[in-house]
Design an enzyme around this catalytic site. Structure first.
Site, mmCIF file in Angstrom:
data_model
loop_
_atom_site.group_PDB
_atom_site.id
_atom_site.type_symbol
_atom_site.label_atom_id
_atom_site.label_comp_id
_atom_site.label_asym_id
_atom_site.label_seq_id
_atom_site.Cartn_x
_atom_site.Cartn_y
_atom_site.Cartn_z
ATOM 1 N N SER A 137 0.814 -1.213 0.000
ATOM 2 C CA SER A 137 0.000 0.000 0.000
ATOM 3 C C SER A 137 0.855 1.275 0.000
ATOM 4 O O SER A 137 0.379 2.336 -0.383
ATOM 5 C CB SER A 137 -0.925 -0.001 1.210
ATOM 6 O OG SER A 137 -0.173 -0.245 2.376
ATOM 7 N N ASP A 397 -2.508 6.066 12.238
ATOM 8 C CA ASP A 397 -1.715 5.321 11.261
ATOM 9 C C ASP A 397 -0.436 6.125 11.000
ATOM 10 O O ASP A 397 -0.477 7.181 10.367
ATOM 11 C CB ASP A 397 -2.530 5.141 9.978
ATOM 12 C CG ASP A 397 -1.750 4.412 8.874
ATOM 13 O OD1 ASP A 397 -0.512 4.342 8.957
ATOM 14 O OD2 ASP A 397 -2.398 3.934 7.925
ATOM 15 N N HIS A 400 1.373 5.051 6.775
ATOM 16 C CA HIS A 400 0.978 5.626 5.482
ATOM 17 C C HIS A 400 1.129 7.148 5.484
ATOM 18 O O HIS A 400 1.205 7.766 6.537
ATOM 19 C CB HIS A 400 -0.466 5.219 5.166
ATOM 20 C CG HIS A 400 -0.601 3.756 4.898
ATOM 21 N ND1 HIS A 400 -1.124 2.863 5.808
ATOM 22 C CD2 HIS A 400 -0.248 3.029 3.820
ATOM 23 C CE1 HIS A 400 -1.092 1.646 5.293
ATOM 24 N NE2 HIS A 400 -0.554 1.707 4.101
#
Ligand SMILES: *[C@@H]1O[C@H](CO)[C@@H](O)[C@H](O)[C@H]1NC(C)=O
Ligand SMILES: *[C@@H]1O[C@H](CO)[C@@H](O)[C@H](O)[C@H]1NC(C)=O
Ligand SMILES: *[C@@H]1O[C@H](CO)[C@@H](O)[C@H](O)[C@H]1NC(C)=O
Ligand SMILES: *[C@@H]1O[C@H](CO)[C@@H](O)[C@H](O)[C@H]1NC(C)=O
Ligand SMILES: *[C@@H]1O[C@H](CO)[C@@H](O)[C@H](O)[C@H]1NC(C)=O
Ligand SMILES: *[C@@H]1O[C@H](CO)[C@@H](O)[C@H](O)[C@H]1NC(C)=O
Length: 425
Positions: A137, A397, A400
């Protein structure tokens, strides 16, 4: 192979906490398209004209050694609202992030200037070519960033997005003979076909694994097939430019279940050992399938995480949440960035008979504790609730990145290499 050091072990054991919700694909936001041109980056960047390819140096200039400079006049290179291809996972502003300074930093190498990003030039380089980002990702974010950097200069009707798991494909095309929709476009390109594609291929371990399904990931029972790659690699054949990346999925525990040969023979491997074997499998594919005269391969070094605020703020016990400024210490290095794993990448590339360029973005990204999506993101396709947001220790998070943001810089550096490797006449 050395076992992970004690600090590595501690770090490794903390990863699962995050990985459980990290790597889910967001649903694309449907935003009205808005053709704002990519901003100019100021005129002082002189082109890197005397470049020669030497590993990750361009003409003696280490593009990865430099500093972040606040430059709100030229950054961000595109606006969050102007790129319809951004997914909810990365649109921090729309998701409620109160500060926006994280979008205003420009990377400045010490020894030279990065070339001014020119989307039209890049499209010219990519004419008739496929550029593919392969990995997890993090790579998907870099792919989205590249699409956003380029898409605004392509007129409506001449671009498309296809989702065909495990791939996502953005195309600039001109098969239909549209009326002159954009005069500047026509002036620069005449009536030639564009035919460029910017693609993402989901392969979180590069080699085959039981996490290859783009949505159904087995986080707890992951199993990597260290010597199998063909299921993926047959989809990479003939791709002109490839950018590989794989790290965080390995870092769940210091050991990982994997197979070599028979799928019945599952064994626990030291992660570093498994990573090295997987990259060997990859390297063998590269050596027997890549034509270095027509194809160009990049490998991106690991993308750092900012999971523990005590690393930059002694005594604190939080994470990247509410961080709005880069780290200033020029030697800062987070414990989540395994030098052992980076060393394996370096050694693998050095042993290759084909030149693969290392995009050594780890250090420059280490400084950017402010660049992560934090609580302004989604979890399993749903925006965090306000309740979840108020508990950043559980929900932030810190792996990311927001877009616009740090991955745009990775792509500016990639652009510098492409400009050098595919000179325009
Ligand atoms: C190329 O650039 C370097 C600085 O990065 C400089 O030292 C060198 O003289 C330049 N070479 C030529 C031929 O211009
Ligand atoms: C790799 O690149 C270097 C520097 O441009 C060059 O000297 C070398 O010959 C290349 N190696 C291969 C195998 O193409
Ligand atoms: C378009 O590019 C692809 C490679 O990406 C190539 O296979 C195809 O032949 C090209 N089509 C045209 C019409 O040039
Ligand atoms: C490997 O698989 C076995 C059997 O399913 C399991 O007991 C063990 O915990 C797994 N090891 C890791 C590191 O996941
Ligand atoms: C974020 O940090 C600022 C100081 O930089 C502080 O005033 C504010 O209370 C913090 N917000 C939260 C929600 O912790
Ligand atoms: C990548 O960058 C880091 C920090 O800037 C450096 O320590 C390392 O040697 C570089 N790796 C390679 C292979 O150039």
């Amino acid at each position: 192979m050395k076992p992970p050091s004690t600090s590595d072990r501690r770090v490794l054991s903390l990863f699962p906490f995050l990985l459980a919700y990290l790597l889910f694909i967001g649903t694309a936001r449907l935003v009205k398209e808005n053709f704002r041109l990519i901003k100019d980056q100021g005129g002082n960047a002189k082109p890197l004209s005397n470049l020669t390819n030497g590993g990750s140096l361009i003409d003696g200039c280490d593009l990865f050694d430099g500093k972040w400079v606040l430059d709100g006049g030229t950054r961000p290179l595109y606006e969050e609202e102007s790129c319809p291809y951004l997914t909810q996972q990365v649109t921090c502003g729309t998701n409620g992030r109160p500060d926006s300074l994280y979008q205003n930093w420009r990377w400045e190498p010490h020894a030279c200037k990065l070339p001014r990003f020119d989307a039209v030039k890049l499209l010219e380089i990519l004419r008739g070519k496929r550029l593919m980002f392969i990995g997890d990702s993090i790579q998907r974010t870099q792919w989205q960033s590249m699409v956003c950097l380029i898409q605004s200069v392509i007129p409506p009707g001449k671009k498309s997005m296809h989702r065909n798991p495990p791939m996502k494909i953005f195309r600039a095309e001109s098969s239909r003979c549209d009326k002159l929709r954009s005069i500047s476009f026509t002036l620069r390109f005449g009536f030639q076909e564009f035919n460029a594609s910017i693609e993402f291929y989901w392969a979180p371990f590069i080699v085959e694994s039981n996490s290859d399904h783009f949505k159904k990931h087995s986080v707890l029972k992951r199993l990597v097939k260290l010597d199998s790659i063909s299921k993926h690699s047959r989809r990479w054949e003939g791709v002109d430019i490839m950018v590989f990346e794989s790290y965080v999925w390995w870092m769940y525990k210091p050991i990982i279940n994997a197979t070599i040969g028979s799928l019945d023979n599952v064994k626990e491997y030291d992660v570093t050992n498994a990573y090295e074997l997987a990259l060997k499998t990859w390297a063998n594919w590269i050596e027997s399938n890549i034509n270095p005269h027509t194809q160009k391969i990049f490998f991106m070094s690991l993308s750092p995480t900012h999971l523990w605020s005590w690393e930059w703020k002694a005594g604190s016990n939080e994470n990247c949440f509410n961080e709005s400024y880069p780290i200033q210490d020029p030697s800062y290095w987070g414990t989540g960035s395994s030098r052992d794993m980076m060393g394996i990448v370096r050694d693998t590339l050095q042993d290759l008979a084909i030149n693969v360029t290392l995009l050594n973005i780890t250090q420059l990204s280490e400084f950017r504790k402010d660049g992560h999506t934090s609580v302004y993101t989604e979890r399993r396709g749903k925006l965090l609730t306000s309740e979840q947001r108020s508990d950043p220790n559980s929900y932030a998070d810190c792996i990311h990145w927001c877009l616009p943001g740090v991955p745009d810089t990775w792509n500016e550096i990639l652009y510098a290499y492409l400009l050098h490797d595919f000179p325009l006449h």
